[in-house]
Motif scaffolding. Structure first.
Motif, PDB file in Angstrom:
ATOM      1  N   ILE A 111     -11.728  -3.222  24.063  1.00  0.00           N
ATOM      2  CA  ILE A 111     -11.122  -2.438  25.151  1.00  0.00           C
ATOM      3  C   ILE A 111      -9.885  -1.699  24.648  1.00  0.00           C
ATOM      4  O   ILE A 111      -9.710  -0.501  24.883  1.00  0.00           O
ATOM      5  N   ASN A 112      -8.996  -2.418  23.932  1.00  0.00           N
ATOM      6  CA  ASN A 112      -7.753  -1.817  23.474  1.00  0.00           C
ATOM      7  C   ASN A 112      -7.975  -0.772  22.387  1.00  0.00           C
ATOM      8  O   ASN A 112      -7.341   0.287  22.405  1.00  0.00           O
ATOM      9  N   VAL A 113      -8.867  -1.048  21.444  1.00  0.00           N
ATOM     10  CA  VAL A 113      -9.139  -0.077  20.378  1.00  0.00           C
ATOM     11  C   VAL A 113      -9.742   1.190  20.965  1.00  0.00           C
ATOM     12  O   VAL A 113      -9.375   2.307  20.568  1.00  0.00           O
ATOM     13  N   SER A 114     -10.617   1.039  21.913  1.00  0.00           N
ATOM     14  CA  SER A 114     -11.214   2.214  22.560  1.00  0.00           C
ATOM     15  C   SER A 114     -10.140   3.068  23.231  1.00  0.00           C
ATOM     16  O   SER A 114     -10.134   4.306  23.083  1.00  0.00           O
ATOM     17  N   ALA A 115      -9.235   2.447  23.946  1.00  0.00           N
ATOM     18  CA  ALA A 115      -8.152   3.180  24.609  1.00  0.00           C
ATOM     19  C   ALA A 115      -7.242   3.849  23.587  1.00  0.00           C
ATOM     20  O   ALA A 115      -6.833   5.009  23.764  1.00  0.00           O
ATOM     21  N   ILE A 116      -6.926   3.133  22.509  1.00  0.00           N
ATOM     22  CA  ILE A 116      -6.059   3.692  21.467  1.00  0.00           C
ATOM     23  C   ILE A 116      -6.724   4.892  20.803  1.00  0.00           C
ATOM     24  O   ILE A 116      -6.089   5.937  20.596  1.00  0.00           O
ATOM     25  N   GLU A 117      -7.999   4.762  20.462  1.00  0.00           N
ATOM     26  CA  GLU A 117      -8.699   5.866  19.800  1.00  0.00           C
ATOM     27  C   GLU A 117      -8.770   7.094  20.694  1.00  0.00           C
ATOM     28  O   GLU A 117      -8.594   8.218  20.223  1.00  0.00           O
ATOM     29  N   LYS A 118      -9.007   6.885  21.973  1.00  0.00           N
ATOM     30  CA  LYS A 118      -9.044   8.017  22.914  1.00  0.00           C
ATOM     31  C   LYS A 118      -7.669   8.680  22.994  1.00  0.00           C
ATOM     32  O   LYS A 118      -7.548   9.908  22.963  1.00  0.00           O
ATOM     33  N   SER A 119      -6.616   7.858  23.065  1.00  0.00           N
ATOM     34  CA  SER A 119      -5.255   8.400  23.139  1.00  0.00           C
ATOM     35  C   SER A 119      -4.877   9.112  21.852  1.00  0.00           C
ATOM     36  O   SER A 119      -4.235  10.169  21.893  1.00  0.00           O
ATOM     37  N   LEU A 120      -5.274   8.567  20.710  1.00  0.00           N
ATOM     38  CA  LEU A 120      -4.993   9.231  19.426  1.00  0.00           C
ATOM     39  C   LEU A 120      -5.664  10.597  19.367  1.00  0.00           C
ATOM     40  O   LEU A 120      -5.050  11.570  18.903  1.00  0.00           O
ATOM     41  N   LYS A 121      -6.893  10.667  19.821  1.00  0.00           N
ATOM     42  CA  LYS A 121      -7.612  11.947  19.820  1.00  0.00           C
ATOM     43  C   LYS A 121      -6.866  12.972  20.671  1.00  0.00           C
ATOM     44  O   LYS A 121      -6.645  14.112  20.251  1.00  0.00           O
TER      45      LYS A 121
END
Length: 181
Positions: A111-121
């Motif tokens: 859940i957290n990695v998905s949110a981080i990757e979306k925010s990084l993009k």
């Protein structure tokens, strides 16, 4: 029968402790009590038997058993001649810990990695926008750095979970001894 009452008292003490502490891990005390009950059984139990022992509704009992099965703390077993579903507790406390926590950790990491990757993009796209001020640019850079450090942590956590699932953790923190003596 002499000793039966003492056995029940000793079991109940442990079941109470388990049920109180299971909430630390997102499991209700009643679900913890159910696992404790199953742990001390020498035979598989049906939902009706569990319902009778714990005084819970059959629906609640079914939901609790399903939750414990999802956490790999209870297994459904087959017994010749029985038409009802039977359940037993996983008795290997090490494996129960590993299964329980790896399920929770993997889910949290994903859940957290998905949110981080979306925010990084999104932040990287914003960074490529020439219309942003230097202050905003600096703030984006700081956030990106923080998110990369967070990803490093989640990579470490995934490797820790891998060490539990492969049992490599026991190379570093060995099981102490056999207490069944």
């Amino acid at each position: 029968m002499q000793g039966k009452e003492e056995i029940e008292k000793a079991r109940e003490r442990v079941i109470d402790a388990i049920s109180q502490n299971m909430n630390l891990y997102g499991v209700t005390p009643s679900v913890g009590r159910l696992w404790g009950l199953l742990y001390f059984q020498n035979e598989p139990m049906t939902l009706d038997e569990m319902k009778h022992e714990l005084g819970m509704s059959k629906t609640s009992m079914s939901t609790s058993v399903r939750h414990l099965m999802d956490l790999q703390m209870v297994d459904k077993v087959w017994k010749k001649g029985s038409r009802k579903d039977l359940y037993v507790a996983e008795e290997d406390w090490y494996q129960t810990f590993i299964d329980f926590f790896t399920i929770k950790w993997r889910n949290g990491v994903n859940i957290n990695v998905s949110a981080i990757e979306k925010s990084l993009k999104e932040l990287n796209q914003l960074l490529n926008n020439n219309d942003i001020s230097e202050d905003i640019n600096q703030e984006i850079q700081q956030d990106i750095a923080k998110l990369h450090r967070a990803l490093e942590y989640y990579d470490w956590l995934n490797r820790l979970v891998d060490s539990f699932e492969s049992n490599d953790i026991f190379k570093y923190i060995p099981k102490k001894k056999d207490y069944s003596e």
